[in-house]
Design a protein around this motif. Structure first.
Motif, short mmCIF file in Angstrom:
data_model
loop_
_atom_site.label_atom_id
_atom_site.label_comp_id
_atom_site.label_asym_id
_atom_site.label_seq_id
_atom_site.Cartn_x
_atom_site.Cartn_y
_atom_site.Cartn_z
N GLY A 79 4.06 6.07 -15.68
CA GLY A 79 5.00 5.10 -15.50
C GLY A 79 5.75 4.76 -15.34
N ASP A 131 -1.21 0.96 -22.75
CA ASP A 131 -0.29 0.06 -23.08
C ASP A 131 0.69 0.04 -23.65
N LEU A 134 2.86 3.01 -22.57
CA LEU A 134 4.24 1.85 -21.39
C LEU A 134 4.90 1.89 -22.96
#
Lengths: 141, 141
Positions: A79, A131, A134
């Motif tokens: 990340g 996604d 994250l």
């Protein structure tokens, strides 16, 4: 066992000693000396050349990846930082902590990947959507 | 994990489940479910074809042998019974308890043998002489 860090997230190389002689090579790891005590071992093999496996993160499970035959190209992404490494010998392993996105491309026919894991299998530990990965990394951003 | 016994001494097969799909095969073992909790793992590789390794017994250390690439021909002898098996897949392992004489012939180029051991390395745990092995098995005969 020493870990050569690649990122602040804990991704890193683990190098094991090798004992060579005319009868071949031996590399050994004391399991209690690893960054976690493995409770599960799995082998991945018979993978078509070029196929990519993994491509997910684990919420809590740490893993150590070792390619003991052939070669496997590993991408990792925590990340903040990302990288690519090639695993191609039994003595050199990649520590892939929890909450690191990873994928493994099998680059050679007959490649065999051995994985040591810190937790039993749990489908709920997988994050398959990048996604979502994250979002879980940065819950308040 | 179930052990399919080959002898009263505890020598036996350990079979792990295999998960196959178009992307390859995966076989997994829960380490706490094994007959012993491994504290050491070693890989043997780069062995000349036909070379025999092992050819000793351990006084206290139990081992689980798995050939994850190629094939390895294993002989075992517990002093009462003896046998030969071929290891040729990651999902099928041989449990070789302490006080069983064993040897491994590497039958294929690139063969890789993974060994899980119940104890740390200790040179004093090895019995390298077959007559000494028999003497320690039957101290009062």
């Amino acid at each position: 066992v020493t870990v050569e860090p690649l990122a602040a997230s804990g991704v890193g190389w683990i190098e094991a000693p090798v004992f060579d002689d005319a009868r071949g090579s031996l590399t050994a790891t004391d399991l209690p000396a690893l960054p976690f005590l493995p409770v599960r071992m799995f082998s991945v093999y018979g993978v078509p050349v070029g196929e990519v496996r993994g491509v997910h993160a684990h919420r809590r499970c740490h893993q150590i990846l070792t390619c003991v035959h052939g070669s496997v190209h590993v991408t990792w992404d925590d990340g903040s930082e990302r990288g690519e490494v090639v695993l191609d010998r039994p003595s050199r392993s990649l520590l892939l902590p929890a909450m690191v996105w990873g994928g493994q491309r099998f680059d050679a026919a007959g490649a065999v990947l051995i994985v040591l894991a810190s937790l039993p299998y749990d489908r709920g530990d997988y994050i398959d959507d990048y996604d979502e990965f994250l979002a879980e990394l940065r819950p308040i951003s």
